[in-house]
Structures are given as C-alpha cells and as structure tokens.
Design a protein around this motif. Structure first.
Motif, PDB file in Angstrom:
ATOM      1  N   THR A  32      19.575  -3.831  -7.354  1.00 29.21           N
ATOM      2  CA  THR A  32      18.841  -2.737  -6.727  1.00 29.21           C
ATOM      3  C   THR A  32      18.848  -1.520  -7.647  1.00 29.21           C
ATOM      4  OG1 THR A  32      19.746  -3.590  -4.693  1.00 29.21           O
ATOM      5  CG2 THR A  32      18.585  -1.492  -4.558  1.00 29.21           C
ATOM      6  N   ALA A  33      17.664  -1.014  -7.937  1.00 30.84           N
ATOM      7  CA  ALA A  33      17.536   0.142  -8.825  1.00 30.84           C
ATOM      8  C   ALA A  33      16.897   1.299  -8.063  1.00 30.84           C
ATOM      9  CB  ALA A  33      16.683  -0.242 -10.033  1.00 30.84           C
ATOM     10  N   PRO A  34      17.130   2.545  -8.524  1.00 28.94           N
ATOM     11  CA  PRO A  34      16.511   3.678  -7.835  1.00 28.94           C
ATOM     12  C   PRO A  34      14.979   3.633  -7.924  1.00 28.94           C
ATOM     13  CG  PRO A  34      17.750   4.403  -9.778  1.00 28.94           C
ATOM     14  CD  PRO A  34      18.023   2.941  -9.608  1.00 28.94           C
ATOM     15  N   PRO A  35      14.321   4.194  -6.910  1.00 32.34           N
ATOM     16  CA  PRO A  35      12.865   4.080  -6.795  1.00 32.34           C
ATOM     17  C   PRO A  35      12.063   4.518  -8.023  1.00 32.34           C
ATOM     18  CG  PRO A  35      13.776   5.154  -4.838  1.00 32.34           C
ATOM     19  CD  PRO A  35      14.919   4.893  -5.758  1.00 32.34           C
ATOM     20  N   PHE A  36      12.506   5.581  -8.741  1.00 30.26           N
ATOM     21  CA  PHE A  36      11.661   6.095  -9.828  1.00 30.26           C
ATOM     22  C   PHE A  36      11.423   5.069 -10.927  1.00 30.26           C
ATOM     23  CE2 PHE A  36      15.603   6.629 -12.095  1.00 30.26           C
ATOM     24  CZ  PHE A  36      15.242   6.601 -13.435  1.00 30.26           C
ATOM     25  N   LEU A 309       1.613  -4.688  -0.142  1.00 32.50           N
ATOM     26  CA  LEU A 309       2.115  -3.506   0.568  1.00 32.50           C
ATOM     27  C   LEU A 309       3.297  -2.863  -0.153  1.00 32.50           C
ATOM     28  CD1 LEU A 309       1.779  -4.832   4.221  1.00 32.50           C
ATOM     29  CD2 LEU A 309       0.414  -3.024   3.129  1.00 32.50           C
ATOM     30  N   VAL A 310       4.116  -3.697  -0.813  1.00 35.00           N
ATOM     31  CA  VAL A 310       5.236  -3.157  -1.599  1.00 35.00           C
ATOM     32  C   VAL A 310       4.671  -2.319  -2.753  1.00 35.00           C
ATOM     33  CG1 VAL A 310       7.237  -3.753  -3.032  1.00 35.00           C
ATOM     34  CG2 VAL A 310       6.688  -5.129  -1.006  1.00 35.00           C
ATOM     35  N   ALA A 311       3.689  -2.894  -3.446  1.00 42.36           N
ATOM     36  CA  ALA A 311       3.088  -2.202  -4.592  1.00 42.36           C
ATOM     37  C   ALA A 311       2.438  -0.891  -4.144  1.00 42.36           C
ATOM     38  CB  ALA A 311       2.054  -3.113  -5.262  1.00 42.36           C
ATOM     39  N   PHE A 319       8.640   5.023  -0.546  1.00 36.62           N
ATOM     40  CA  PHE A 319       9.636   4.010  -0.861  1.00 36.62           C
ATOM     41  C   PHE A 319      10.248   3.375   0.374  1.00 36.62           C
ATOM     42  CE2 PHE A 319       9.417   6.770  -4.620  1.00 36.62           C
ATOM     43  CZ  PHE A 319       8.936   5.815  -5.510  1.00 36.62           C
ATOM     44  N   ASP A 320      10.192   4.089   1.510  1.00 38.19           N
ATOM     45  CA  ASP A 320      10.692   3.478   2.738  1.00 38.19           C
ATOM     46  C   ASP A 320       9.844   2.276   3.092  1.00 38.19           C
ATOM     47  OD1 ASP A 320      12.699   5.262   2.951  1.00 38.19           O
ATOM     48  OD2 ASP A 320      11.603   6.637   4.297  1.00 38.19           O
ATOM     49  N   SER A 321       8.541   2.461   3.041  1.00 38.75           N
ATOM     50  CA  SER A 321       7.693   1.336   3.410  1.00 38.75           C
ATOM     51  C   SER A 321       7.771   0.242   2.342  1.00 38.75           C
ATOM     52  CB  SER A 321       6.271   1.808   3.726  1.00 38.75           C
ATOM     53  OG  SER A 321       5.381   1.448   2.718  1.00 38.75           O
ATOM     54  N   ALA A 322       7.916   0.642   1.053  1.00 38.80           N
ATOM     55  CA  ALA A 322       8.062  -0.370   0.004  1.00 38.80           C
ATOM     56  C   ALA A 322       9.299  -1.229   0.260  1.00 38.80           C
ATOM     57  CB  ALA A 322       8.134   0.276  -1.379  1.00 38.80           C
ATOM     58  N   SER A 323      10.429  -0.586   0.601  1.00 38.84           N
ATOM     59  CA  SER A 323      11.644  -1.399   0.741  1.00 38.84           C
ATOM     60  C   SER A 323      11.637  -2.176   2.058  1.00 38.84           C
ATOM     61  CB  SER A 323      12.912  -0.571   0.556  1.00 38.84           C
ATOM     62  OG  SER A 323      13.085   0.283   1.639  1.00 38.84           O
ATOM     63  N   ARG A 324      10.961  -1.652   3.069  1.00 35.13           N
ATOM     64  CA  ARG A 324      10.825  -2.416   4.317  1.00 35.13           C
ATOM     65  C   ARG A 324      10.018  -3.704   4.052  1.00 35.13           C
ATOM     66  NH1 ARG A 324       9.172   1.746   7.217  1.00 35.13           N
ATOM     67  NH2 ARG A 324       6.975   1.221   6.958  1.00 35.13           N
ATOM     68  N   GLU A 325       8.905  -3.567   3.344  1.00 39.29           N
ATOM     69  CA  GLU A 325       8.059  -4.729   3.040  1.00 39.29           C
ATOM     70  C   GLU A 325       8.763  -5.722   2.124  1.00 39.29           C
ATOM     71  OE1 GLU A 325       5.269  -5.676   4.358  1.00 39.29           O
ATOM     72  OE2 GLU A 325       5.266  -3.908   5.655  1.00 39.29           O
ATOM     73  N   ARG A 328      11.133  -7.680   4.127  1.00 35.93           N
ATOM     74  CA  ARG A 328      10.430  -8.680   4.921  1.00 35.93           C
ATOM     75  C   ARG A 328      10.151  -9.946   4.080  1.00 35.93           C
ATOM     76  NH1 ARG A 328       5.595 -10.004   5.334  1.00 35.93           N
ATOM     77  NH2 ARG A 328       4.784  -8.297   4.075  1.00 35.93           N
ATOM     78  N   ILE A 329       9.693  -9.734   2.838  1.00 37.14           N
ATOM     79  CA  ILE A 329       9.405 -10.879   1.949  1.00 37.14           C
ATOM     80  C   ILE A 329      10.683 -11.658   1.643  1.00 37.14           C
ATOM     81  CG2 ILE A 329       8.661 -11.519  -0.403  1.00 37.14           C
ATOM     82  CD1 ILE A 329       6.674  -9.127  -0.221  1.00 37.14           C
ATOM     83  N   GLU A 330      11.781 -10.929   1.413  1.00 35.74           N
ATOM     84  CA  GLU A 330      13.040 -11.603   1.074  1.00 35.74           C
ATOM     85  C   GLU A 330      13.597 -12.405   2.247  1.00 35.74           C
ATOM     86  OE1 GLU A 330      14.269  -8.456  -2.441  1.00 35.74           O
ATOM     87  OE2 GLU A 330      15.115  -8.200  -0.420  1.00 35.74           O
ATOM     88  N   VAL A 331      13.496 -11.841   3.437  1.00 31.64           N
ATOM     89  CA  VAL A 331      13.967 -12.566   4.625  1.00 31.64           C
ATOM     90  C   VAL A 331      13.132 -13.830   4.815  1.00 31.64           C
ATOM     91  CG1 VAL A 331      14.060 -12.486   7.155  1.00 31.64           C
ATOM     92  CG2 VAL A 331      14.931 -10.560   5.804  1.00 31.64           C
TER      93      VAL A 331
END
Ligand code: CLR
Length: 398
Positions: A32-36, A309-311, A319-325, A328-331
């Motif tokens: 896991t890396a920071p969003p920037f 949606l992540v992109a 980034f909240d919606s990016a990490s939520r999506e 979802r893909i990982e699960v």
C-alpha cells in the motif's frame, strides 16, 4: 529536502512506505502506497510500449535478404521503445508512479491502424497470467509484414542505497517470417532498472547492466549507463552487434536512448545517412498510442472497464472512492479463488497455456551468450484472437 514533491499531508505515510520497502524485498506491487504516487494505469497496458512506433516495427520486414539489416532494424525498433517504456510516466504524470496491480485474467486488447496498406495493421493482446507473483503475457502481431512479438514480464525488486532495484524476469521472442518461407526467431531480454528520486517523492528510472537481442546469426548486447558513469549523461547506451558464430563485432551504436545515437563502428546504407552517421533520433518521433477496444464492445475483464472507477477516483483526487472500488475488486477476486478451490478447479486463463516442457527455441538462443539464464517459463498463445480483432476499430487516440 526529503519529500519535496510529496503533499504535506502524505509525507509521513511516504516516509513509512520507504521504510517498509527498505526492509522488504519481493513483490512491491502488493504494498500500500500513499495516494499521490498511485497511477490510474494497470501494468497490463505496458506491453503497448513495444509498438508505439509501428512503422519502425514494420520496417523489420524490409530486409528479406540482409541479415545485418534485420539485426539493425530490430535494434533500432527496440531502442526507440525505451523512451516510452521508461520515461513516459514522467511526461504524463510528473514522475514514475505505482501502476495498478492487475488481477488474474485481466485483459488489454489494442490495435495500431495501418498507416498505409503495405504497412498493415498491428494487433496487441495482453493477459495477466499470474497475480502472485504478477506476470503479464502478450502477443503483438503485424500479419501483413509477417512479424510477431510474444513474451511475458515479471519483476524481482530489492532496495539498495536508497534506490529500488528491479530485476526484470521473462523475455520476448520476435518471429520474422521471411518471404522464402523460412521463419527466424530472435530472443529479447530486458535491462535492469534502478528507481531513484524516492527520497524526494519524485521517482524516475535509470537503466543498468546489459540486455540482449539474439537471433538471425547475430548477438546484440546493449549496455546501459546513467549520469555519472562513462559518458556522464543520463539514459546512455552502447550497443554492439556481433556475429553469433566467431563473435566478430560488426557494428557499434552509441548515444542516449531518449534522444539519439550514432554508429561508432561500421555503417549500413539504410540506417546511417551520411555524413551524420545517425542511427536513431527521438527528437522528432512522437509516439503513436494504441487504440483500445471500442467502449461498446469492451468486456468486463478488460482493464479500462475493470479498473474504470478506481482510475477515475485516482484521476480526480477522490481517493476514498478509489480505495473503496479497489477493495471491492480485491474481495471479488478472493471470493473467486475460494470458489475455485471449493469446486476443485483451477483458473484456466483466456489466451495462454503455461508451457510445461523446456522451450527449445529459448534454450538454443540463450545458449549463444553466457550472460542470460538457460531456461525460463514460457506462455504459449492459444491463437484465439477474439472477434473484436476481425475489423479495424475507430481511432481512440490521436
Ligand atoms: C514493466 C514492463 C515494461 C517496462 C516497465 C516499466 C516500468 C516498471 C514496470 C516495467 C514494472 C513495475 C515498475 C515500473 C516502474 C515502477 C513499478 C517497476 C518493468 C513498481 C512496481 C512501482 C514502484 C513504486 C514506486 C514508484 C514508489 O516493459
């Protein structure tokens, strides 16, 4: 100072990311890396860099009776891809970024339209054939010209002196169908990467050591150096083209892969317009980005739809919606693996079979140098181009 290019709010998470990679070696992609530092582009899109100059790829077929010309055309095409492969994220995103880690079975289909009927269209098919460790397999084909590149890529990363060192695993085989019905194969392996600029939060790539192109009676060795080494310039290389039998060196090309290079030994009328001796020149050679499947025909496993949606979240700073999506893909992927296990099945893959016997073409060609591993994994294309490739696509890039 440290973290100059890092948004203030992300500096401490960048520092702890760096600390964790320093004490860890293996699969960076899953960390896991920071969003920037996140890129909205998946690694399955990277094989497209092999053909962003489709006319130079096609030109490999223009030397049917001239093995030296073919070796030089292959070298020129290879060198010309490096700028896209290793510096283009700096231009498009400001620095090297962490690509999206493809899921197992993720696909990327592409096409470069024919710029003239004689050049022909070039097709690209990419599939993620392993998730852990990440392995990407691909085929690039220009049927009109009788050229096919197939290969797979993986990486081993380690940390040294403040830099990430990336050893590239895998190789590509270029097949050239000659007009006399003969088929020639060339083995291509990949350079080592050093990722610098981490401390400042603006990573960039420099190439190191030596990579090879072997086939058609020639062994080409390409040596890479960065700033501070013999030429003093970033992105320097020196390529030596020698006979496979006897080892006589016929050509040497010297320069920087992102700008230009020239012959310092030998010359060939098709390459070195006198008096310049210029071998390649990137300064007036814009890349032609690949067209991907028209949106209406894009399947759910295709990368731009799968990660859409992540992109979008990464691009828009949400980034909240990016990490939520992403979650979802990982699960979804984990559940898929659990269900396969319960059903006693394994993932078959779409387009590639993992070869179980040693690859004789690879072993023969690798045996011509002392410097590359003698055996390697191999992924064999099932020759099942999907229906979307039957016709030309409307252009999606400029
Ligand atoms: C993939 C195969 C391509 C060439 C290429 C270019 C850039 C490389 C990429 C390969 C593999 C993944 C890579 C990337 C640069 C950064 C990224 C090594 C070799 C790593 C996983 C991310 C590091 C994270 C920092 C940027 C913080 O033909």
């Amino acid at each position: 100072t440290a973290g100059d290019a890092v948004p203030v709010a992300q500096r401490s998470s960048w520092t702890s990311f760096l600390k964790s990679i320093a004490s860890f070696s293996g699969d960076l992609s899953s960390m896991t890396a920071p969003p920037f530092i996140l890129s909205p582009v998946s690694l399955t899109e990277f094989p497209a860099y092999w053909c962003e100059h489709p006319a130079l790829f096609a030109s490999i077929a223009d030397f049917p009776d001239d093995p030296a010309g073919r070796a030089l055309a292959i070298l020129r095409w290879f060198i010309v891809t490096l700028k896209g492969q290793y510096t283009s994220r700096i231009e498009s995103m400001g620095s090297e970024k962490k690509p999206l880690n493809p899921v197992l079975g993720e696909l990327f289909y592409g096409q470069w339209p024919a710029s003239s009927p004689s050049q022909g269209r070039t097709d690209l098919l990419v599939e993620q054939v392993s998730h852990h460790p990440p392995i990407t397999a691909y085929v690039i084909e220009n049927k009109t010209k009788g050229l096919r590149l197939r290969g797979h890529n993986a990486q081993k990363t380690s940390f040294s002196g403040g830099s990430i060192i990336v050893k590239q695993i895998g190789h590509a085989i270029l097949t050239v169908n000659l007009p006399n019905g003969k088929k020639e194969e060339y083995l291509i392996n990949f350079p080592r990467l050093r990722i610098d600029g981490l401390w400042y939060g603006s990573p960039y790539i420099e190439l190191a050591e030596t990579s090879h192109i072997i086939g058609g009676g020639y062994v080409t060795s390409i040596e890479y150096k960065g700033k501070g080494y013999f030429s003093g310039k970033s992105h320097s290389f020196k390529a030596s083209v020698a006979r496979a039998v006897g080892g006589t060196e016929e050509y040497v090309v010297d320069g920087t892969w992102h700008l230009n290079s020239k012959f310092t030994k030998g010359s060939h009328p098709a390459f070195a317009p006198k008096p310049s001796g210029l071998f390649h020149d990137m300064t007036a050679l814009p890349p032609q980005h690949v067209d991907t499947t028209p949106p209406a025909k894009m399947g759910e496993w295709e990368t731009r739809r799968l990660w859409g949606l992540v992109a979008k979240g990464i691009r828009e700073g949400d980034f909240d919606s990016a990490s939520r999506e992403k979650g979802r893909i990982e699960v979804e992927q984990r559940e898929r693996r659990v269900h396969e296990k319960e059903a006693g099945k394994v993932w078959e893959g779409w387009h590639f079979d993992r070869e179980v016997t040693p690859d004789l073409v690879y072993e023969h060609l690798a045996g011509l140098t002392k410097s590359i591993p003698l055996t390697e994994d191999m992924y064999v294309f099932k020759e099942n181009w999907p229906m979307v490739f039957v016709e030309d696509w409307p252009s999606t890039s400029s």
